[in-house]
Design an enzyme around this catalytic site. Structure first.
Site, PDB file in Angstrom:
ATOM      1  N   ILE A   6      12.185  44.705  50.735  1.00  0.00           N
ATOM      2  CA  ILE A   6      13.257  45.309  51.526  1.00  0.00           C
ATOM      3  C   ILE A   6      12.686  46.409  52.409  1.00  0.00           C
ATOM      4  O   ILE A   6      13.024  46.512  53.579  1.00  0.00           O
ATOM      5  CB  ILE A   6      14.364  45.891  50.623  1.00  0.00           C
ATOM      6  CG1 ILE A   6      15.044  44.794  49.822  1.00  0.00           C
ATOM      7  CG2 ILE A   6      15.388  46.659  51.451  1.00  0.00           C
ATOM      8  CD1 ILE A   6      16.028  45.308  48.775  1.00  0.00           C
TER       9      ILE A   6
ATOM     10  N   GLY B 148       6.865  56.409  51.183  1.00  0.00           N
ATOM     11  CA  GLY B 148       5.720  57.144  50.684  1.00  0.00           C
ATOM     12  C   GLY B 148       5.511  57.021  49.186  1.00  0.00           C
ATOM     13  O   GLY B 148       4.388  57.032  48.695  1.00  0.00           O
ATOM     14  N   MET B 149       6.603  56.904  48.434  1.00  0.00           N
ATOM     15  CA  MET B 149       6.513  56.858  46.969  1.00  0.00           C
ATOM     16  C   MET B 149       6.419  55.439  46.434  1.00  0.00           C
ATOM     17  O   MET B 149       5.887  55.238  45.342  1.00  0.00           O
ATOM     18  CB  MET B 149       7.743  57.525  46.346  1.00  0.00           C
ATOM     19  CG  MET B 149       7.864  58.989  46.600  1.00  0.00           C
ATOM     20  SD  MET B 149       6.872  59.965  45.493  1.00  0.00           S
ATOM     21  CE  MET B 149       7.799  59.812  43.986  1.00  0.00           C
TER      22      MET B 149
ATOM     23  N   ASP C 194      17.547  64.885  50.910  1.00  0.00           N
ATOM     24  CA  ASP C 194      16.840  64.034  51.879  1.00  0.00           C
ATOM     25  C   ASP C 194      17.859  63.307  52.754  1.00  0.00           C
ATOM     26  O   ASP C 194      17.841  62.089  52.876  1.00  0.00           O
ATOM     27  CB  ASP C 194      15.931  63.048  51.145  1.00  0.00           C
ATOM     28  CG  ASP C 194      14.874  62.423  52.053  1.00  0.00           C
ATOM     29  OD1 ASP C 194      14.665  62.933  53.176  1.00  0.00           O
ATOM     30  OD2 ASP C 194      14.261  61.416  51.638  1.00  0.00           O
TER      31      ASP C 194
ATOM     32  N   LYS D 147      12.818  49.352  42.959  1.00  0.00           N
ATOM     33  CA  LYS D 147      11.869  50.286  43.573  1.00  0.00           C
ATOM     34  C   LYS D 147      10.664  50.391  42.645  1.00  0.00           C
ATOM     35  O   LYS D 147      10.801  50.720  41.470  1.00  0.00           O
ATOM     36  CB  LYS D 147      12.519  51.656  43.762  1.00  0.00           C
ATOM     37  CG  LYS D 147      11.653  52.645  44.530  1.00  0.00           C
ATOM     38  CD  LYS D 147      12.446  53.926  44.779  1.00  0.00           C
ATOM     39  CE  LYS D 147      11.725  54.890  45.677  1.00  0.00           C
ATOM     40  NZ  LYS D 147      12.558  56.084  45.956  1.00  0.00           N
TER      41      LYS D 147
ATOM     42  N   VAL E  27      10.407  48.839  47.876  1.00  0.00           N
ATOM     43  CA  VAL E  27      11.667  48.350  47.333  1.00  0.00           C
ATOM     44  C   VAL E  27      11.762  46.848  47.620  1.00  0.00           C
ATOM     45  O   VAL E  27      11.506  46.396  48.735  1.00  0.00           O
ATOM     46  CB  VAL E  27      12.876  49.092  47.947  1.00  0.00           C
ATOM     47  CG1 VAL E  27      14.186  48.583  47.348  1.00  0.00           C
ATOM     48  CG2 VAL E  27      12.744  50.594  47.743  1.00  0.00           C
TER      49      VAL E  27
END
Length: 173
Positions: A15, A19-20, A133, A39, A23
Site C-alpha cells: 500500500i 520511514g518506519m 503528525d 504495517k 504497509v
C-alpha cells in the site's frame, strides 16, 4: 512479501512505504472478506530497542481507540526480530492524492472533512492520546466520504509508557 502468511493474514500487495515501515494490504486466511492493512517495521529498525518501543507505542495508542474515523488495530505481532501492526484496511484516497487529482476541495466538502477530523482527534485527546503528525497524507477519505485517520507512529500518550519516548526538541517522522 506478497503471499507471505503472518499468523492468520496473507499479504496481497504493498500500500505504501514510510520511514518506519511498509504497509501491505492483506486478507484473513479463513475469512477472505476480512481485509487488513499490515504495517511492517523496517528490518534495519527492528533491532533498535527504542524504535521497536515506539512501534509498540503505536499499537498501544491504537488499541485504546475505538472511533469510526480512526483505523482500528486488530493485532500486534512479533515474530523473531520482526514486528507487525495488523489494522483495519481503509479503502479510499488520501487527502494528499485527492488534492493532486482534483485541485482544491470544495468548501462544503472541506468543512465536512475537517469536522470529522476534529471529532476524531477530540476523541483521541479524551483518551489521552495526541496524534502529533497531522498532515494530508495521514487521512484517507473512503468512497462513502468518511474520514479515517492513519499512522499513530509518533503519537504521545499523556500518561503511561510513551511519556519518555520523545524528549523536548527531538524530531521524529
Amino acid at each position: 512479501m506478497q503471499g507471505r502468511k503472518i499468523q492468520n493474514y496473507i499479504i496481497e500487495s504493498i500500500i505504501g512505504e514510510g520511514g518506519m515501515g511498509t504497509v501491505y494490504k492483506a486478507h484473513h486466511a479463513l475469512m477472505q472478506e476480512r481485509k487488513a492493512a499490515i504495517k511492517v517495521l523496517n528490518p534495519h529498525l527492528s533491532k533498535n530497542i527504542q524504535i521497536k518501543e515506539r512501534f509498540k507505542n503505536e499499537a498501544s495508542a491504537l488499541a485504546r481507540l475505538n472511533h469510526s474515523s480512526i483505523v482500528a488495530l486488530y493485532d500486534y505481532i512479533e515474530e523473531g526480530d520482526e514486528a507487525f501492526l495488523v489494522m483495519e484496511y481503509a479503502e479510499g484516497v488520501v487527502i494528499d492524492d485527492l488534492i493532486k487529482q482534483s485541485g482544491k476541495i470544495a468548501e462544503v466538502k472541506a468543512k465536512d472533512i475537517l469536522r470529522q477530523i476534529a471529532e476524531a482527534l477530540a476523541y483521541a485527546h479524551s483518551q489521552g492520546i495526541v496524534h502529533r503528525d497531522i498532515k494530508p497524507s495521514n487521512f484517507i477519505i473512503t468512497p462513502e466520504n468518511k474520514v479515517k485517520i492513519l499512522d499513530f507512529g509518533i503519537a504521545k500518550m499523556l500518561s503511561g509508557e510513551s511519556r519518555h519516548l520523545t524528549k523536548t526538541g527531538m524530531r521524529m517522522g
